[in-house]
Design a protein around this motif. Structure first.
Motif, PDB file in Angstrom:
ATOM      1  N   GLY A  61     129.135 139.802 -30.803  1.00  0.00           N
ATOM      2  CA  GLY A  61     130.366 140.166 -30.120  1.00  0.00           C
ATOM      3  C   GLY A  61     130.488 139.499 -28.756  1.00  0.00           C
ATOM      4  N   CYS A  62     129.393 139.444 -28.019  1.00  0.00           N
ATOM      5  CA  CYS A  62     129.405 138.774 -26.705  1.00  0.00           C
ATOM      6  C   CYS A  62     129.693 137.286 -26.862  1.00  0.00           C
ATOM      7  CB  CYS A  62     128.074 138.996 -26.003  1.00  0.00           C
ATOM      8  SG  CYS A  62     127.830 140.685 -25.407  1.00  0.00           S
ATOM      9  N   MET A  63     129.189 136.699 -27.927  1.00  0.00           N
ATOM     10  CA  MET A  63     129.477 135.287 -28.176  1.00  0.00           C
ATOM     11  C   MET A  63     130.965 135.080 -28.428  1.00  0.00           C
ATOM     12  SD  MET A  63     127.807 132.369 -28.495  1.00  0.00           S
ATOM     13  CE  MET A  63     128.595 130.776 -28.709  1.00  0.00           C
ATOM     14  N   GLU A  69     128.346 130.861 -23.248  1.00  0.00           N
ATOM     15  CA  GLU A  69     128.967 129.556 -23.458  1.00  0.00           C
ATOM     16  C   GLU A  69     128.695 129.064 -24.879  1.00  0.00           C
ATOM     17  OE1 GLU A  69     130.907 128.147 -21.328  1.00  0.00           O
ATOM     18  OE2 GLU A  69     130.576 129.599 -19.715  1.00  0.00           O
ATOM     19  N   ALA A  70     129.446 128.051 -25.284  1.00  0.00           N
ATOM     20  CA  ALA A  70     129.291 127.518 -26.634  1.00  0.00           C
ATOM     21  C   ALA A  70     127.890 126.977 -26.874  1.00  0.00           C
ATOM     22  CB  ALA A  70     130.327 126.427 -26.889  1.00  0.00           C
ATOM     23  N   GLY A  74     122.836 128.493 -30.453  1.00  0.00           N
ATOM     24  CA  GLY A  74     121.491 128.450 -31.022  1.00  0.00           C
ATOM     25  C   GLY A  74     120.648 129.622 -30.570  1.00  0.00           C
ATOM     26  N   ALA A  75     120.738 129.980 -29.296  1.00  0.00           N
ATOM     27  CA  ALA A  75     119.968 131.112 -28.781  1.00  0.00           C
ATOM     28  C   ALA A  75     120.428 132.425 -29.401  1.00  0.00           C
ATOM     29  CB  ALA A  75     120.091 131.171 -27.252  1.00  0.00           C
ATOM     30  N   MET A 120     124.878 129.004 -37.511  1.00  0.00           N
ATOM     31  CA  MET A 120     125.077 128.813 -36.071  1.00  0.00           C
ATOM     32  C   MET A 120     123.965 127.973 -35.461  1.00  0.00           C
ATOM     33  SD  MET A 120     127.932 130.239 -35.455  1.00  0.00           S
ATOM     34  CE  MET A 120     128.004 130.441 -33.685  1.00  0.00           C
ATOM     35  N   PHE A 121     122.745 128.180 -35.895  1.00  0.00           N
ATOM     36  CA  PHE A 121     121.631 127.428 -35.311  1.00  0.00           C
ATOM     37  C   PHE A 121     121.666 125.962 -35.727  1.00  0.00           C
ATOM     38  CE2 PHE A 121     117.222 125.898 -35.250  1.00  0.00           C
ATOM     39  CZ  PHE A 121     116.894 126.151 -33.924  1.00  0.00           C
TER      40      PHE A 121
END
Length: 246
Positions: A61-63, A69-70, A74-75, A120-121
């Motif tokens: 959700g925070c992403m 940031e974009a 990965g993190a 995403m990674f």
């Protein structure tokens, strides 16, 4: 005459000198009185499952809300990846506890976190659009699950607040609309709050052996918690793991 007598008077017994003869039929005694089924109590894995949903939903959700940031994709994916392992564990334990609804839901959740983390990674091409379709398919799954989870209100409420999030995430991935992405992020925080409440309520109930915070069970779910041992063992001989086939 003697040969005829031996053939008819011997009943079902087959001659010993005939290698192709059928073996003598044997009748097993009734084994029900000798059968024992052992049940092993376990701690409820559902608080772990719901807390995992809450934490992973906060990160994703925070992403979506733009707090990260974009470059942080990965993190975030690495932070979400453990949710796959934890919810898979919850699913396995739930199957052992004979709760097919919770086990199925947590198992599919586990797979969704793994898919999200890998896409995403890796930064795969068209990853957001693929995840969009994936979330819409997940929306269909969730809609079906809400029809059978209503007696289990903790699961039901988590699903109910998750449905609009999956819809918003799916549409934002396909259309690229920024407002849908932000809406999905806000709904993700709401999912986390509901899941965290459910986890805490179930944990208190398991520790004190009584309902402390309202969960709202009804029907078979309420009977399973409040009924006696006879209720728990009802139809046990026809349950998976005891019956011969699934």
């Amino acid at each position: 005459m003697s040969k005829a007598s031996s053939a008819t008077g011997g009943g079902d017994a087959a001659p010993a000198d005939r290698p192709d003869a059928a073996p003598e039929r044997r009748f097993e005694p009734d084994l029900r009185s000798m059968t024992r089924i052992t049940l092993r109590p376990i701690a409820s894995p559902m608080p772990l499952g719901f807390f995992t949903v809450a934490i992973a939903s906060v990160m994703t959700g925070c992403m979506q809300l733009g707090i990260f940031e974009a470059e942080a994709r990965g993190a975030v994916a690495l932070c979400v990846l453990p949710a796959f392992v934890l919810q898979l564990l919850v699913s396995v334990l739930a199957f052992g506890a004979r709760d097919v609804i919770a086990a199925t839901l947590m198992g599919v959740f586990a797979g969704s976190w793994l898919a999200y983390a890998l896409v995403m990674f890796s930064g795969a091409a068209e990853g957001l659009r693929v995840l969009g379709v994936f979330n819409l398919a997940f929306l269909c799954f969730g809609a079906l699950m809400t029809t059978v989870t209503r007696p289990k209100r903790a699961l039901w409420w988590v699903l109910v607040v998750s449905l609009p999030r999956w819809a918003a995430t799916g549409l934002s991935g396909l259309t690229g609309a920024e407002w849908l992405t932000r809406t999905s992020g806000a709904l993700g925080i709401l999912v986390a709050l509901v899941a965290m409440y459910a986890a805490f309520a179930l944990m208190l109930e398991d520790m004190r052996s009584e309902e402390v915070l309202p969960i709202g069970r009804s029907g078979p779910a309420y009977t399973a918690m409040e009924g006696g041992l006879t209720v728990q063992l009802r139809n046990l001989e026809r349950q998976a793991g005891v019956r011969r086939t699934l």
